[in-house]
Design a protein around this motif. Structure first.
Motif, PDB file in Angstrom:
ATOM      1  N   UNK A 138      17.869   0.728 -21.850  1.00 54.29           N
ATOM      2  CA  UNK A 138      18.746   1.853 -21.516  1.00 54.29           C
ATOM      3  C   UNK A 138      17.992   3.141 -21.143  1.00 54.29           C
ATOM      4  N   UNK A 139      16.826   3.364 -21.716  1.00 53.03           N
ATOM      5  CA  UNK A 139      16.056   4.562 -21.327  1.00 53.03           C
ATOM      6  C   UNK A 139      15.563   4.445 -19.881  1.00 53.03           C
ATOM      7  N   UNK A 140      15.204   3.224 -19.457  1.00 53.64           N
ATOM      8  CA  UNK A 140      14.820   3.044 -18.051  1.00 53.64           C
ATOM      9  C   UNK A 140      16.030   3.216 -17.142  1.00 53.64           C
ATOM     10  N   UNK A 141      17.203   2.790 -17.645  1.00 50.40           N
ATOM     11  CA  UNK A 141      18.433   3.006 -16.868  1.00 50.40           C
ATOM     12  C   UNK A 141      18.633   4.507 -16.641  1.00 50.40           C
ATOM     13  N   UNK A 152      11.964   6.190 -29.913  1.00 49.63           N
ATOM     14  CA  UNK A 152      13.140   5.988 -29.070  1.00 49.63           C
ATOM     15  C   UNK A 152      13.118   4.645 -28.316  1.00 49.63           C
ATOM     16  N   UNK A 153      12.064   4.460 -27.525  1.00 48.02           N
ATOM     17  CA  UNK A 153      12.080   3.393 -26.520  1.00 48.02           C
ATOM     18  C   UNK A 153      12.020   2.001 -27.145  1.00 48.02           C
ATOM     19  N   UNK A 154      11.092   1.805 -28.064  1.00 43.31           N
ATOM     20  CA  UNK A 154      10.914   0.474 -28.641  1.00 43.31           C
ATOM     21  C   UNK A 154      12.103   0.046 -29.519  1.00 43.31           C
ATOM     22  N   UNK A 155      12.635   0.947 -30.393  1.00 45.96           N
ATOM     23  CA  UNK A 155      13.799   0.514 -31.177  1.00 45.96           C
ATOM     24  C   UNK A 155      14.955   0.043 -30.290  1.00 45.96           C
ATOM     25  N   UNK A 172       0.777  -2.265 -27.931  1.00 45.12           N
ATOM     26  CA  UNK A 172       0.823  -3.715 -28.200  1.00 45.12           C
ATOM     27  C   UNK A 172       1.288  -4.056 -29.617  1.00 45.12           C
ATOM     28  N   UNK A 173       0.893  -3.227 -30.594  1.00 44.77           N
ATOM     29  CA  UNK A 173       1.178  -3.561 -31.996  1.00 44.77           C
ATOM     30  C   UNK A 173       2.674  -3.733 -32.266  1.00 44.77           C
ATOM     31  N   UNK A 174       3.506  -3.009 -31.493  1.00 41.00           N
ATOM     32  CA  UNK A 174       4.947  -3.083 -31.759  1.00 41.00           C
ATOM     33  C   UNK A 174       5.487  -4.501 -31.556  1.00 41.00           C
ATOM     34  N   UNK A 175       4.781  -5.292 -30.751  1.00 38.55           N
ATOM     35  CA  UNK A 175       5.253  -6.665 -30.505  1.00 38.55           C
ATOM     36  C   UNK A 175       5.236  -7.511 -31.780  1.00 38.55           C
ATOM     37  N   UNK A 176       4.468  -7.073 -32.764  1.00 40.07           N
ATOM     38  CA  UNK A 176       4.386  -7.838 -34.010  1.00 40.07           C
ATOM     39  C   UNK A 176       5.664  -7.699 -34.843  1.00 40.07           C
ATOM     40  N   UNK A 177       6.536  -6.734 -34.454  1.00 43.71           N
ATOM     41  CA  UNK A 177       7.819  -6.559 -35.167  1.00 43.71           C
ATOM     42  C   UNK A 177       8.778  -7.722 -34.944  1.00 43.71           C
TER      43      UNK A 177
END
Lengths: 420, 213
Positions: A214-217, A293-296, A324-329
């Motif tokens: 949605x942020x890219x939108x 914002x973006x990742x959540x 990259x680390x956020x991908x571990x979520x």
């Protein structure tokens, strides 16, 4: 020697892709291409970029010609650029959204949108169509969007974004809608025929859609890219509320474009639909904005996909290394993470064993390299990921007209002959 | 901390409102234009350092560029800034067939903040327009920007055209964008490449001179 039945070949390819997603070692590395309107494919089929942009039958034919000569495990393609303002249709007319989401050269002439530029229209004949975006809402108008995004898109943004609909109650606007319907009929027929032909050639047919964070939108279709970036500092609560407001429609749009009714199951070779997400703001955002914002928001979409049995294919544009680390979520082995130009050693260190990684073949190298360079690069990537949970693909969705045919041949042959 | 130092700090910390106020205060209290620009430049230099260290991202470069632009355009609308001495001239444009401007515009702001005169030819710039620009502005550096893989060919065409016009020895050519690499640089015939603003800036400083060069 008798040729293997296309159905058997397709089954092998789907199995290869599914194993890679599950982080297992397939018999060989799968090779997936995601190609939009691109100069290599057009020229290979003997067309100009203007022809494949304006005539859907020629675009469809160019996909088939490439398919005939260059085998891949999956060939995903789109006949145009994004036209995501149409996601507002998802609630009332879900049957329409799969087709109306693309902006083609022909449709561009009809609606006269200001956010794309096309060969043979604003650009030279042999140039790539390009998405440039635009600012369709001022910062002090944010509340219109936040209060009712569908009303705001229909009544404020579309009249600003499509010149033919500047006055929605005019004959110009009504005429454009009628022509749009006719254009869709041609396009859908041409693409369906190409897709059936590719299936006969041994390419899996999968249900696939393209969705946006949605942020890219907001960045691409509401506020313009640079303004959206400034909004994260100037009015973070507004851009956050706007993204939250459009999220339910994005989810409805994804459901509408990926649902496979039981009676249509046999029309598709892969049980799970694929949702591709081209990310734009990712590389630009400071981790403090990305993580807050973006990742959540991305996670909400990915979790919905995973829960519904869809495979998200996230295209991390630019250099995604810092995030990259956020991908571990995410739960292991549930998404395909496609990278454009990251630090590949870091990707291997952090993401390997957690999610299937895709990419590795730079579209620049396809121009400047030799078949030997292509082979060496593919071997290097295969070794980096031990052949597990890795899918080869190009770094961009557009192959230049300068791409060497022998390099394309080398890519196809190397993956086939590479022993894991 | 005097007002000039405060302005530098406000730019470094991306505190928009404070920076605009301070620039206004400086001018009202009789500061000359150069002092305000110098304070901004020092702030932008800090921003550049933080970017190089990985503390700041492109979102911060875009914000600092916006602040500099607003200070130059709005706060100093009535002042003539033609008198400021530039370190050198950079002619820049997105090459023919590519209409993307975000990367180019970030580079322009960073160059201006570092004291360079920048001639922006815009997007979809034909080789002939680069040649005209070189003849008219005598830049030391020509920057060719591109986002698309298809930008590689027009980059090469532009360098070839500069050679044919007999101007290749007059300028250094740098190519920039996500698609460039060492291989693309030698294919195109450019002098250098960069897909990172701070390394690109350092290359230009090495060629033309400038602080931290």
């Amino acid at each position: 020697m008798a040729k293997t039945n296309p159905k058997e070949i397709i089954k092998q390819k789907v199995d290869r892709i599914e194993k890679a997603v599950r982080l297992e070692k397939p018999d060989r590395i799968p090779f997936i291409t995601i190609l939009g309107i691109n100069a290599f494919q057009a020229a290979y089929a003997g067309y100009t970029m203007a022809e494949v942009s304006l005539e859907p039958a020629k675009f469809a034919d160019s996909m088939v010609k490439l398919g005939e000569d260059f085998d891949r495990d999956l060939a995903l393609g789109t006949p145009g650029l994004r036209n995501s303002l149409t996601i507002t249709m998802a609630e009332e007319h879900p049957e329409l959204v799969p087709a109306v989401e693309s902006m083609t050269g022909q449709l561009h002439q009809i609606v006269q949108d200001t956010f794309t530029k096309w060969p043979g229209i604003e650009l030279e004949e042999d140039v790539t169509p390009q998405f440039i975006g635009g600012k369709f809402l001022e910062a002090d108008e944010y509340d219109l969007f936040i209060d009712d995004p569908v009303k705001c898109i229909n009544e404020v943004i579309i009249p600003r974004a499509y010149r033919s609909m500047a006055n929605p109650k005019s004959s110009t606007a009504y005429g454009a809608l009628i022509k749009w319907g006719l254009e869709l009929k041609d396009r859908v027929a041409a693409l369906a025929s190409a897709s059936n032909r590719l299936r006969e050639l041994g390419f899996p047919k999968v249900k696939v859609t393209t969705a946006l964070n949605p942020y890219d939108f907001v960045a691409d279709f509401v506020r313009n890219f640079d303004q959206a970036i400034l909004d994260f500092r100037r009015c973070p609560e507004k851009i956050e509320a706007a993204a939250e407001a459009i999220l339910p429609y994005m989810l409805k749009y994804i459901e509408a474009t990926t649902g496979i009714p039981p009676e249509a199951q046999q029309d598709f070779d892969m049980a799970s639909p694929i949702v591709s997400y081209p990310l734009h703001l990712n590389e630009f955002l400071h981790p403090k904005f990305y993580n807050k914002y973006y990742w959540p928001m991305m996670k909400k979409l990915l979790e919905a996909d995973i829960a519904a049995g869809r495979i998200p294919l996230v295209l991390f544009e630019g250099d995604h290394t810092p995030h990259l680390e956020t991908l571990l979520d995410l739960p292991k082995g549930k998404i395909i993470a496609c990278f454009e130009r990251p630090d590949w050693n870091k990707v291997a260190e952090i993401v390997k064993g957690h999610q299937c990684v895709m990419g590795g073949l730079s579209t620049s190298l396809m121009i400047t390299g030799t078949p030997h360079d292509i082979e060496a690069k593919i071997k290097e990537m295969a070794e980096l990921f031990d052949g597990e949970g890795f899918i080869l693909s190009f770094s961009h969705c557009s192959l230049s007209g300068e791409t060497k045919v022998e390099n394309m041949r080398a890519a196809v042959d190397t993956v086939k002959n590479l022993k894991l | 901390m005097d007002v000039k130092e405060k302005l530098t700090k406000a730019i470094e910390e991306l505190d928009e409102e404070t920076a605009y106020e301070l620039a206004g205060t400086m001018l009202e209290s009789g500061a000359i234009l150069e002092e305000v620009v110098e304070a901004c430049r020092m702030g932008m230099e800090k921003v550049g350092e933080l970017f190089a260290e990985g503390e700041y991202f492109l979102s911060e470069l875009i914000m600092s560029g916006e602040m500099l632009k607003n200070i130059l355009e709005k706060v100093m609308a009535d002042t003539d800034n033609g008198s400021i001495q530039a370190l050198g001239t950079v002619l820049i444009g997105t090459v023919q067939g590519d209409v993307h401007n975000i990367g180019k515009d970030i580079v322009i702001n960073v160059l201006k903040a570092n004291g360079y005169k920048v001639i922006d030819l815009g997007v979809d710039v034909a080789p002939a327009r680069f040649i005209e620009g070189i003849k008219e502005h005598n830049p030391q550096v020509v920057g060719l920007s591109g986002l698309l893989t298809e930008a590689i060919k027009p980059m090469k065409d532009t360098v070839d055209a500069i050679k044919e016009a007999g101007l290749r020895d007059e300028v250094k050519v740098i190519i920039g964008g996500g698609i460039v690499s060492e291989e693309v640089c030698s294919h195109v015939g450019a002098d250098h490449w960069s897909n990172n603003v701070s390394t690109g800036l350092n290359i230009i400083k090495d060629w033309v001179g400038g602080s931290n060069g």
